[in-house]
Design a protein around this motif. Structure first.
Motif, mmCIF file in Angstrom:
data_model
loop_
_atom_site.group_PDB
_atom_site.id
_atom_site.type_symbol
_atom_site.label_atom_id
_atom_site.label_comp_id
_atom_site.label_asym_id
_atom_site.label_seq_id
_atom_site.Cartn_x
_atom_site.Cartn_y
_atom_site.Cartn_z
ATOM 1 N N ALA A 1 0.647 -1.081 0.063
ATOM 2 C CA ALA A 1 -0.029 0.090 0.157
ATOM 3 C C ALA A 1 0.909 1.199 0.120
ATOM 4 N N LYS A 2 2.003 1.219 0.628
ATOM 5 C CA LYS A 2 2.864 2.413 0.925
ATOM 6 C C LYS A 2 3.467 2.718 -0.258
ATOM 7 N N VAL A 3 3.925 1.658 -1.389
ATOM 8 C CA VAL A 3 4.566 1.800 -2.618
ATOM 9 C C VAL A 3 3.604 2.292 -3.703
ATOM 10 N N ALA A 4 2.269 1.818 -3.573
ATOM 11 C CA ALA A 4 1.050 2.382 -4.416
ATOM 12 C C ALA A 4 0.883 3.990 -4.039
ATOM 13 N N VAL A 5 0.818 4.281 -2.764
ATOM 14 C CA VAL A 5 0.390 5.621 -2.467
ATOM 15 C C VAL A 5 1.757 6.610 -2.945
ATOM 16 N N ALA A 6 3.027 6.008 -2.484
ATOM 17 C CA ALA A 6 4.212 6.911 -2.678
ATOM 18 C C ALA A 6 4.183 7.588 -3.973
ATOM 19 N N GLY A 7 4.594 9.112 -3.618
ATOM 20 C CA GLY A 7 4.765 9.986 -4.926
ATOM 21 C C GLY A 7 3.422 10.302 -5.366
ATOM 22 N N MET A 8 2.264 9.908 -4.927
ATOM 23 C CA MET A 8 0.873 10.680 -5.273
ATOM 24 C C MET A 8 0.891 12.051 -4.747
ATOM 25 N N GLN A 9 0.228 12.786 -5.697
ATOM 26 C CA GLN A 9 0.192 14.396 -5.068
ATOM 27 C C GLN A 9 -1.436 14.697 -5.694
ATOM 28 N N PHE A 10 -2.005 15.598 -4.915
ATOM 29 C CA PHE A 10 -3.440 15.725 -5.008
ATOM 30 C C PHE A 10 -3.580 17.384 -5.084
ATOM 31 N N ASP A 11 -4.334 17.908 -6.106
ATOM 32 C CA ASP A 11 -4.396 19.342 -6.358
ATOM 33 C C ASP A 11 -5.875 19.538 -5.889
ATOM 34 N N GLY A 12 -6.297 19.552 -4.574
ATOM 35 C CA GLY A 12 -7.811 19.805 -4.371
ATOM 36 C C GLY A 12 -8.268 18.518 -3.995
ATOM 37 N N ASN A 13 -9.530 18.768 -3.441
ATOM 38 C CA ASN A 13 -10.405 17.413 -2.834
ATOM 39 C C ASN A 13 -10.835 16.512 -4.168
ATOM 40 N N ALA A 14 -11.368 17.229 -5.102
ATOM 41 C CA ALA A 14 -11.975 16.576 -6.358
ATOM 42 C C ALA A 14 -10.714 15.747 -6.947
ATOM 43 N N ALA A 15 -9.555 16.271 -7.063
ATOM 44 C CA ALA A 15 -8.402 15.437 -7.410
ATOM 45 C C ALA A 15 -8.116 14.261 -6.868
ATOM 46 N N LEU A 16 -8.074 14.447 -5.269
ATOM 47 C CA LEU A 16 -7.997 13.343 -4.243
ATOM 48 C C LEU A 16 -9.043 12.412 -4.457
ATOM 49 N N VAL A 17 -10.243 12.807 -4.572
ATOM 50 C CA VAL A 17 -11.473 11.799 -4.765
ATOM 51 C C VAL A 17 -10.978 10.782 -6.156
ATOM 52 N N LEU A 18 -10.643 11.482 -6.955
ATOM 53 C CA LEU A 18 -10.522 10.719 -8.434
ATOM 54 C C LEU A 18 -9.175 9.942 -8.399
ATOM 55 N N SER A 19 -8.207 10.347 -7.721
ATOM 56 C CA SER A 19 -7.085 9.660 -7.534
ATOM 57 C C SER A 19 -7.229 8.462 -6.635
ATOM 58 N N THR A 20 -7.774 8.733 -5.399
ATOM 59 C CA THR A 20 -8.014 7.476 -4.689
ATOM 60 C C THR A 20 -9.049 6.423 -5.135
ATOM 61 N N PHE A 21 -10.041 7.049 -5.851
ATOM 62 C CA PHE A 21 -10.900 6.079 -6.511
ATOM 63 C C PHE A 21 -10.231 5.251 -7.602
ATOM 64 N N ALA A 22 -9.650 5.782 -8.280
ATOM 65 C CA ALA A 22 -8.749 4.921 -9.493
ATOM 66 C C ALA A 22 -7.465 4.126 -8.787
ATOM 67 N N LEU A 23 -6.967 4.726 -7.698
ATOM 68 C CA LEU A 23 -5.968 3.620 -7.015
ATOM 69 C C LEU A 23 -6.769 2.494 -6.368
ATOM 70 N N VAL A 24 -7.750 2.744 -5.672
ATOM 71 C CA VAL A 24 -8.444 1.786 -4.858
ATOM 72 C C VAL A 24 -9.144 0.675 -5.905
ATOM 73 N N PHE A 25 -9.742 1.035 -7.147
ATOM 74 C CA PHE A 25 -10.439 0.377 -8.061
ATOM 75 C C PHE A 25 -9.382 -0.779 -8.814
ATOM 76 N N ALA A 26 -8.167 -0.060 -9.215
ATOM 77 C CA ALA A 26 -7.045 -0.789 -9.681
ATOM 78 C C ALA A 26 -6.693 -2.042 -8.668
ATOM 79 N N ALA A 27 -6.372 -1.493 -7.252
ATOM 80 C CA ALA A 27 -6.107 -2.767 -6.179
ATOM 81 C C ALA A 27 -6.732 -3.480 -6.095
ATOM 82 N N GLU A 28 -8.320 -3.413 -6.109
ATOM 83 C CA GLU A 28 -9.282 -4.470 -5.901
ATOM 84 C C GLU A 28 -9.744 -5.202 -6.880
ATOM 85 N N TRP A 29 -9.327 -4.804 -8.306
ATOM 86 C CA TRP A 29 -9.840 -5.607 -9.285
ATOM 87 C C TRP A 29 -9.202 -6.912 -9.371
ATOM 88 N N GLY A 30 -9.965 -7.957 -9.532
ATOM 89 C CA GLY A 30 -9.619 -9.380 -9.314
ATOM 90 C C GLY A 30 -9.046 -9.939 -7.864
#
Length: 239
Positions: free
Chosen positions: A139-168
């Motif tokens: 999880a730390k590797v997946a989150v490392a280096g992520m940057q968020f410009d505002g709450n909207a970007a945080l929601v979208l980035s978190t959504f994409a990250l979790v969706f990819a991690a959960e698939w399969g």
């Protein structure tokens, strides 16, 4: 003539009563099916998600960013993933219904039983292994280096990250299996509720619970539930 009319009236009344009883019985069965699907999905998802990669992704992000926003992105991804997995399960169920006349067997139910048994045995066999630290490092590797410009970007980035991690993931496949053999509405509701509770724990108290999660207990409980629900599904096939 009056006797005939009375007889016809009595017959109509009996038919109406029989129809009402049948409707009530069907409603009770549907309610029971919904409740069973809800409880099974809730318990399986909750015990599958506690301490896995997506759980720690939510924990890490919540310690660095706005908690409510992290929850929205994480839970949104898991809810969408649940709907997709239940939809896939229903495709298997419809395929089974269209081929039952030819094949003569409920192969989607048997597939669900097999998958639940495999996950249960794997989870129990791995209960003595300390995998929480490995999941946290991933999880730390997946989150490392992520940057968020505002709450909207945080929601979208978190959504994409979790969706990819959960698939399969195991919970994704387990939801497919369960929805093929249980009430899809019940499974959707239960799985979404399970994800909601697990995500809420990760986001709001995960930094406190992180080192106190009884991993062995969680795995034994989760594995046991997989096996119990596999047995229950198998028993339902014969009815």
């Amino acid at each position: 003539m009056s006797k005939l009319a009375g007889s016809l009236g009595a017959s109509a009344t009996d038919l109406a009563h029989a129809a009402a009883i049948a409707d009530a019985t069907e409603a009770v069965e549907d309610t029971g099916g919904l409740l069973d699907g809800f409880l099974q999905a809730f318990l399986l998802i909750f015990f599958s998600e506690i301490g896995d990669k997506t759980f720690f992704i939510a924990v890490i992000l919540a310690t660095q960013q706005d908690k409510a926003t992290v929850f929205a992105g994480t839970f949104g991804a898991l809810a969408v993933m649940t709907v997709i997995s239940v939809g896939i399960g229903q495709v298997f169920h419809l395929a089974e219904e269209s081929t039952t006349a030819l094949a003569g067997s409920n192969w989607d139910d048997y597939l669900a039983v097999a998958l639940l048994l495999v996950f249960g045995v794997q989870t129990i066999l791995g209960a003595e292994e300390d995998t929480a630290e490995e999941e946290e490092e991933d999880a730390k590797v997946a989150v490392a280096g992520m940057q968020f410009d505002g709450n909207a970007a945080l929601v979208l980035s978190t959504f994409a990250l979790v969706f990819a991690a959960e698939w399969g993931d195991k919970s994704f496949i387990a939801t497919i299996a369960l929805s093929a053999a249980a009430s899809p509405l019940g499974v959707v509701a239960g799985a979404v509720a399970g994800h909601g509770v697990a995500t809420g724990l990760a986001v709001f108290v995960g930094d406190i619970l992180g080192d106190k999660i009884p991993e062995r207990v969680i795995k034994y409980a989760g594995g046991g539930l997989f096996i119990v629900f596999a047995i229950l599904t198998a028993l339902e096939i014969g009815k």
